[in-house]
Scaffold this motif. Sequence first.
Motif, PDB file in Angstrom:
ATOM      1  N   ASN A  83      23.261  15.458  50.813  1.00  0.00           N
ATOM      2  CA  ASN A  83      22.515  14.206  50.732  1.00  0.00           C
ATOM      3  C   ASN A  83      21.199  14.336  49.973  1.00  0.00           C
ATOM      4  O   ASN A  83      20.681  13.347  49.466  1.00  0.00           O
ATOM      5  N   LYS A  84      20.651  15.548  49.866  1.00  0.00           N
ATOM      6  CA  LYS A  84      19.354  15.688  49.203  1.00  0.00           C
ATOM      7  C   LYS A  84      19.438  15.341  47.712  1.00  0.00           C
ATOM      8  O   LYS A  84      18.482  14.851  47.129  1.00  0.00           O
ATOM      9  N   TYR A 130      22.724  20.397  61.001  1.00  0.00           N
ATOM     10  CA  TYR A 130      23.164  19.012  60.860  1.00  0.00           C
ATOM     11  C   TYR A 130      24.678  18.831  60.981  1.00  0.00           C
ATOM     12  O   TYR A 130      25.166  18.163  61.878  1.00  0.00           O
ATOM     13  N   ALA A 158      22.344  12.420  61.435  1.00  0.00           N
ATOM     14  CA  ALA A 158      21.086  11.707  61.203  1.00  0.00           C
ATOM     15  C   ALA A 158      19.899  12.566  61.617  1.00  0.00           C
ATOM     16  O   ALA A 158      19.813  13.013  62.762  1.00  0.00           O
ATOM     17  N   GLY A 159      19.025  12.820  60.644  1.00  0.00           N
ATOM     18  CA  GLY A 159      17.753  13.487  60.928  1.00  0.00           C
ATOM     19  C   GLY A 159      16.690  12.408  60.966  1.00  0.00           C
ATOM     20  O   GLY A 159      16.325  11.893  62.026  1.00  0.00           O
ATOM     21  N   THR A 160      16.219  12.003  59.777  1.00  0.00           N
ATOM     22  CA  THR A 160      15.271  10.900  59.704  1.00  0.00           C
ATOM     23  C   THR A 160      15.990   9.546  59.717  1.00  0.00           C
ATOM     24  O   THR A 160      15.351   8.516  59.844  1.00  0.00           O
ATOM     25  N   GLY A 161      17.307   9.543  59.510  1.00  0.00           N
ATOM     26  CA  GLY A 161      18.077   8.296  59.486  1.00  0.00           C
ATOM     27  C   GLY A 161      18.100   7.618  58.124  1.00  0.00           C
ATOM     28  O   GLY A 161      18.725   6.567  57.961  1.00  0.00           O
ATOM     29  N   THR A 162      17.439   8.232  57.142  1.00  0.00           N
ATOM     30  CA  THR A 162      17.387   7.646  55.801  1.00  0.00           C
ATOM     31  C   THR A 162      18.786   7.563  55.177  1.00  0.00           C
ATOM     32  O   THR A 162      19.149   6.556  54.552  1.00  0.00           O
ATOM     33  N   SER A 163      19.551   8.623  55.378  1.00  0.00           N
ATOM     34  CA  SER A 163      20.903   8.650  54.807  1.00  0.00           C
ATOM     35  C   SER A 163      21.789   7.616  55.478  1.00  0.00           C
ATOM     36  O   SER A 163      22.553   6.913  54.813  1.00  0.00           O
ATOM     37  N   LYS A 187      19.072  11.642  47.749  1.00  0.00           N
ATOM     38  CA  LYS A 187      17.760  11.203  48.229  1.00  0.00           C
ATOM     39  C   LYS A 187      16.652  11.493  47.228  1.00  0.00           C
ATOM     40  O   LYS A 187      15.627  10.827  47.203  1.00  0.00           O
ATOM     41  N   THR A 230      27.089  16.641  54.452  1.00  0.00           N
ATOM     42  CA  THR A 230      25.810  16.542  53.753  1.00  0.00           C
ATOM     43  C   THR A 230      25.271  17.900  53.298  1.00  0.00           C
ATOM     44  O   THR A 230      24.121  17.996  52.874  1.00  0.00           O
ATOM     45  N   GLY A 231      26.097  18.946  53.403  1.00  0.00           N
ATOM     46  CA  GLY A 231      25.700  20.246  52.826  1.00  0.00           C
ATOM     47  C   GLY A 231      24.755  21.038  53.711  1.00  0.00           C
ATOM     48  O   GLY A 231      24.946  21.116  54.917  1.00  0.00           O
ATOM     49  N   GLY A 232      23.727  21.614  53.078  1.00  0.00           N
ATOM     50  CA  GLY A 232      22.713  22.345  53.846  1.00  0.00           C
ATOM     51  C   GLY A 232      23.027  23.809  54.098  1.00  0.00           C
ATOM     52  O   GLY A 232      22.458  24.420  55.003  1.00  0.00           O
ATOM     53  N   ASN A 272      15.800  22.047  54.116  1.00  0.00           N
ATOM     54  CA  ASN A 272      16.759  21.772  53.036  1.00  0.00           C
ATOM     55  C   ASN A 272      16.115  20.879  51.989  1.00  0.00           C
ATOM     56  O   ASN A 272      16.444  20.939  50.807  1.00  0.00           O
TER      57      ASN A 272
HETATM   58  C1  LIG Z   1      18.392  16.526  55.547  1.00  0.00           C
HETATM   59  C2  LIG Z   1      19.774  16.620  56.053  1.00  0.00           C
HETATM   60  C3  LIG Z   1      20.332  15.628  56.877  1.00  0.00           C
HETATM   61  C4  LIG Z   1      19.532  14.479  57.439  1.00  0.00           C
HETATM   62  O1  LIG Z   1      19.401  13.413  56.574  1.00  0.00           O
HETATM   63  P1  LIG Z   1      18.492  12.145  56.978  1.00  0.00           P
HETATM   64  O2  LIG Z   1      18.551  11.286  55.796  1.00  0.00           O
HETATM   65  O3  LIG Z   1      17.101  12.691  57.210  1.00  0.00           O
HETATM   66  O4  LIG Z   1      19.018  11.570  58.207  1.00  0.00           O
HETATM   67  C5  LIG Z   1      21.670  15.733  57.218  1.00  0.00           C
HETATM   68  N1  LIG Z   1      22.410  16.791  56.822  1.00  0.00           N
HETATM   69  C6  LIG Z   1      21.897  17.788  56.073  1.00  0.00           C
HETATM   70  C7  LIG Z   1      22.755  18.946  55.722  1.00  0.00           C
HETATM   71  C8  LIG Z   1      20.565  17.739  55.664  1.00  0.00           C
HETATM   72  O5  LIG Z   1      20.051  18.737  54.937  1.00  0.00           O
END
Ligand SMILES: *Cc1c(COP(=O)(O)O)cnc(C)c1O
Length: 314
Positions: free
Chosen positions: A47-48, A274, A183-188, A51, A302-304, A76
């Motif tokens: 997702n980065k 995540y 969901a971390g910040t929920g932006t995605s 973003k 979303t990788g990482g 990440n």
């Molecule tokens: C940053 C990250 C997220 C969280 O994304 P948000 O947009 O902050 O919710 C989810 N998965 C991975 C692998 C990330 O690096």
Amino acid sequence: MFEDDTVLVARARQIPLQQVRTSWLTAAGIQLVVRRDDLVDAAQSGNKYYKLFFNLQQAQLTGSRRIISFGGAWSNHLYALAAAATEAGLEVQAIVRGEMPARLSACLQDVQRWGGGLTFVSRTAYGRKHLPEQLAQWVGQGGTTLVVPEGGANLAGAAGMRCLGRALEEQLEGRPAQICLAAGTGTSLAGVAAGVSGRRPVLGFPVLRAGLREELPLASRVHELVTQLGAKSANWRLLWGFHGGGYGRKPKAALWHFWQDFEAETGLLLDPVYTLKLFWGIYSLVQLGYWPRGTCLVAIHTGGFQGRRGFDCP
Ligand SMILES: *Cc1c(COP(=O)(O)O)cnc(C)c1O
């Protein structure tokens, strides 16, 4: 804003959807398809990549030569930002939470190797990063610095993820499927919910512990971003309780075994912070009979992976 998204939607359309099979999915009659966004870019994982896309574009449009942003030792976001911004010829200054350690994490070593600067700040100062007087100390003089919030959690970040949602909606060609993502910040979550059809369920699995201090702010943040993106309707939800011990914590035995089995059965690798929590949440809800037989789920990977280096992995 950020309406010119043809390039990013086209890129997102190339990401494969991969059906995965496990014994527990077969037993419950649930179809699970993984959107392999972990493959989108080696350094700007998952997702980065999306973003940062419009954030980097903003830097170019505003003539900023320098980006500052924030994160922890295994971020990440900082990792992806340092790779992307230095490639685009921009200077990066990472504001890192906590005192400088005796030995830098592999993540921060990479940030530095790519040319990113590191500023270690106390947790107190880090907690005040949204205050103009605190920010001014790091930004310094001159108007050529773009400030990107921690995690890339801004409207530009959500607009990038909306492109992923739009591409995915096209790929699904009207088939009923529920979208799942961490969901971390929920932006995605907000971006994807705004990008897909307004009726399609989009389920966010928070990686934070549930509690009133976490739940209300996260939900209102997602709502605010979805609204700012101008989505007429969006069918998103947060499913709490699958943090597996808390953010960045070492997985407990049951979660660790799940991790090991899932990777062995599917051949997919997960990151500990995540995507492990996302698939743990899906697994737990399947066990509970949350979805009827025949349901199709699309999980966004979303990788990482860089974060695996800081963990004891299967
Ligand atoms: C940053 C990250 C997220 C969280 O994304 P948000 O947009 O902050 O919710 C989810 N998965 C991975 C692998 C990330 O690096």
